[in-house]
Design an enzyme around this catalytic site. Structure first.
Site, PDB file in Angstrom:
ATOM      1  N   GLU A 283      21.125  84.775  98.991  1.00 56.86           N
ATOM      2  CA  GLU A 283      21.969  83.787  98.301  1.00 56.86           C
ATOM      3  C   GLU A 283      23.409  84.321  98.217  1.00 56.86           C
ATOM      4  OE1 GLU A 283      20.125  80.987  95.260  1.00 56.86           O
ATOM      5  OE2 GLU A 283      21.450  82.110  93.947  1.00 56.86           O
TER       6      GLU A 283
ATOM      7  N   HIS B 240      -1.156  97.037 107.909  1.00 55.11           N
ATOM      8  CA  HIS B 240      -2.284  96.305 108.479  1.00 55.11           C
ATOM      9  C   HIS B 240      -1.955  94.837 108.690  1.00 55.11           C
ATOM     10  CE1 HIS B 240      -4.985  99.744 107.896  1.00 55.11           C
ATOM     11  NE2 HIS B 240      -4.198  99.991 106.864  1.00 55.11           N
TER      12      HIS B 240
ATOM     13  N   LYS C 180      19.626  69.746  96.656  1.00 55.28           N
ATOM     14  CA  LYS C 180      19.388  69.261  95.284  1.00 55.28           C
ATOM     15  C   LYS C 180      19.895  67.826  95.134  1.00 55.28           C
ATOM     16  CE  LYS C 180      20.239  73.510  92.628  1.00 55.28           C
ATOM     17  NZ  LYS C 180      21.140  74.098  91.635  1.00 55.28           N
TER      18      LYS C 180
ATOM     19  N   LYS D 252      20.584  79.470  82.912  1.00 51.48           N
ATOM     20  CA  LYS D 252      22.001  79.724  82.665  1.00 51.48           C
ATOM     21  C   LYS D 252      22.725  78.394  82.399  1.00 51.48           C
ATOM     22  CE  LYS D 252      25.995  81.642  85.015  1.00 51.48           C
ATOM     23  NZ  LYS D 252      26.508  82.315  86.190  1.00 51.48           N
TER      24      LYS D 252
ATOM     25  N   GLU E 184      13.877  71.924  87.815  1.00 52.44           N
ATOM     26  CA  GLU E 184      12.568  72.572  87.732  1.00 52.44           C
ATOM     27  C   GLU E 184      12.305  73.090  86.327  1.00 52.44           C
ATOM     28  OE1 GLU E 184      14.859  73.118  90.046  1.00 52.44           O
ATOM     29  OE2 GLU E 184      13.968  73.506  92.016  1.00 52.44           O
TER      30      GLU E 184
ATOM     31  N   GLY F 101      23.543  84.316  88.151  1.00 59.19           N
ATOM     32  CA  GLY F 101      22.107  84.139  87.928  1.00 59.19           C
ATOM     33  C   GLY F 101      21.257  85.240  88.554  1.00 59.19           C
ATOM     34  N   ARG F 102      21.552  85.581  89.806  1.00 57.73           N
ATOM     35  CA  ARG F 102      20.722  86.572  90.503  1.00 57.73           C
ATOM     36  C   ARG F 102      21.033  88.005  90.095  1.00 57.73           C
ATOM     37  NH1 ARG F 102      23.905  83.527  93.612  1.00 57.73           N
ATOM     38  NH2 ARG F 102      25.579  84.453  94.850  1.00 57.73           N
TER      39      ARG F 102
END
Ligand code: F6P
Length: 539
Positions: free
Chosen positions: A355, A386, A506, A209, A215, A269-270
């Site tokens: 977030e 399990h 960051k 965005k 990254e 973004g999310r």
């Protein structure tokens, strides 16, 4: 202020809930079921292909009534209206929140600062459709004239988790294209993906965005360098496309203007998989399936916007979650899909929920003295049975859980489906009823072992039962959780659409990165100094 800013703990309903909690906290759900034969019907919402049974919760008719009053007391109706009408409800970033526009019909009207955004939304959708069809049909080709076989999505957070989860969840509907997701700045991630690629037939989709994320840019540059070992600069235009709001930065990276898919700052973004951020989804399952995903989400939007709160799935789920979080002191919630396809669903929701609602300052700027965002975790059943179910059944913590199931299997293997469904049903029944001392003794258990085999039960679950996993039903399911997040943010009086909490780390990382190559004295705490020196020595 676009949103009401009411401290929920000062409302009448909150006070009633507090008193009521003291009365009902020890009531066993088993007794509630025994006392009211109609309980399951009373606490079930059937809508479209969704069957949502919330009767296995520690609630009574009175609890439900007070929770609904809480929704009124915090002015939820008005808040929903403000969101859908494009008001600047993301006040701390000065933005509207309109991911709902991305899945609305063309004739709808969503205004941002007085301008209807739908024509732009549909322009981009048409671009996604055209591009997808060309790639899938093999009409768009790589630099040596071969059709594409592989798509690499380069992004992180919302620019990765949504597309990755949906592509994985809809793999039954996938076409011949192989998709890969590169997100971590860990170079081993991108290099493992590179091992599987042929530069001649790989399409790279850079999703960011902001187009400033460390990254994503590092991975994009590494892949570009790798690509240029085989191809020339002008081949980049054929192989690299980008999704971003930051058109200038994308061009600076060397991407052809025609290969840019725009998005907008009114899409968080999310919450962005519905935009061009979902390009990899469209490529993987075809545009029509991508569009069905959007249509499903739109149906849930309409349900959320128009349905009365007592039959409104996201509202009811949000209220129940507040009941456990704020009155029972539950810290986490488990998401247990009984479908291997939804393997990544909890991971995806972690960003959406944590977030958004991991905040401790209210909408008036005051520190909060009550609990907000829940911790989300989970894995598909039956695997999770399990692994960690022991703790849910017999541990000391209260962990409300959403059980998500699909009545029909996609490959139609009835034997497996019956076994899966029997587990799906058995677990919520076991969590509800538990097993008494008398029942354990009646099994002939030796008396010293009896205490260890008792299950207290009374562990709450929601059953979200859906007819079949399809692009449309998945769209509804994701949108359901998005609206649950919104409702909880409104109740907790927080801003759900910013994420300043990710910034500090960051900033420090970029400072530390510079120190790796300098001899300057470190100005950190002694622990960080030692670790930094250790890294410099051995790396
Ligand atoms: O982690 C913070 C964050 O801003 C997320 O909200 C976002 O989804 C992610 O980084 C990626 O951001 P971008 O799409 O701008 O690269």
């Amino acid at each position: 202020m676009a949103l009401p800013s009411i401290n929920p703990t000062t409302t009448n309903s909150w006070k009633k809930l507090q008193e009521h909690y003291n009365e009902v906290k020890d009531v066993h759900m088993k007794d509630l079921f025994a006392d009211d034969k109609n309980r399951a019907n009373e606490f079930t919402i059937k809508w479209d292909d969704f069957y949502v049974d919330f009767s296995k919760n520690r609630i009574t008719t009175e609890t439900f009534k007070y929770l609904l009053e809480l929704a009124d007391d915090v002015n939820l109706k008005k808040a929903i209206k403000s969101q859908f009408s494009g008001e600047i409800i993301n006040e701390t970033e000065g933005r509207a929140v309109l991911h709902t526009a991305l899945r609305a019909p063309k004739t709808a009207e969503f205004k941002v600062e007085g301008k209807n955004v739908m024509p732009e939304v549909y322009q981009v959708k048409e671009k996604i459709e055209g591009f997808t069809n060309e790639v899938v049909k093999g009409e768009r080709k790589g630099y040596t004239g071969k059709p594409f076989t592989d798509v690499v999505n380069i992004g992180i957070g919302g620019s990765d988790l949504g597309p990755a989860m949906v592509v994985d969840s809809l793999q039954f509907y996938k076409n011949h294209l192989t998709t890969h997701f590169v997100s971590n700045v860990d170079g081993d991630h991108v290099n493992e993906v590179i091992k599987k690629l042929n530069p001649e037939t790989t399409l790279f989709v850079i999703v960011s965005k902001t187009f400033t994320t460390q990254e994503t840019l590092s991975n994009a540059n590494t892949l570009k360098e790798w690509f240029l070992k085989s191809a020339s600069e002008d081949a980049i235009a054929k192989h690299f496309v980008a999704v971003s709001t930051n058109i200038e930065k994308v061009k600076g990276f060397g991407i052809d203007e025609n290969n840019i898919f725009p998005m907008w700052d009114w899409v968080g973004g999310r919450f962005s998989l519905w935009s061009a951020v979902g390009l990899t989804i469209s490529l993987a399952v075809g545009y029509n399936n991508f569009d069905s995903l959007l249509k499903g989400a739109n149906k849930m939007d309409e349900h959320f916007k128009n349905e009365d709160f007592d039959k409104n799935i996201p509202v009811v789920l949000a209220l129940i979650s507040v009941w456990y979080n704020n009155f029972f002191g539950a810290e986490s919630e488990a998401i247990i899909p009984y479908s291997q396809y939804l393997n990544q669903f909890a991971t995806y929701l972690q960003q959406g929920i944590m977030e958004s609602n991991g905040k401790s300052v209210d909408r008036n700027g005051n520190l909060i003295n009550y609990q907000t965002g829940t911790i989300i975790w989970g894995e598909p059943g039956t695997n999770s049975q399990h692994a960690f179910f022991q703790l849910i059944h017999q541990g000391t913590k209260l962990i409300p859980a959403d059980f998500i199931g699909f009545a029909k299997s996609l490959h139609g293997n009835q034997d497996h489906q019956d076994k899966l469904t029997s587990n799906f049903l058995a677990q919520t029944e076991a969590l509800l009823n538990g097993k008494t001392k008398a029942e354990v003794e009646a099994e002939g258990t030796s008396s010293s072992i009896v205490p260890f085999k008792i299950f207290k039960g009374n562990k709450p679950t929601n059953t979200i039962y859906i007819e079949k996993l399809s692009p449309e039903s998945l769209g509804k399911l994701i949108a359901m959780y998005e609206h649950k997040i919104f409702v909880q943010g409104i109740i907790w009086n927080i801003f759900s659409y910013d994420q300043f909490g990710v910034e500090l780390g960051k900033q420090l990382a970029s400072k530390i990165l510079q120190e790796f190559n300098s001899s300057a004295n470190n100005e950190h705490d002694s622990s960080t100094n030692n670790l930094l020196d250790y890294y410099k020595q051995i790396s």
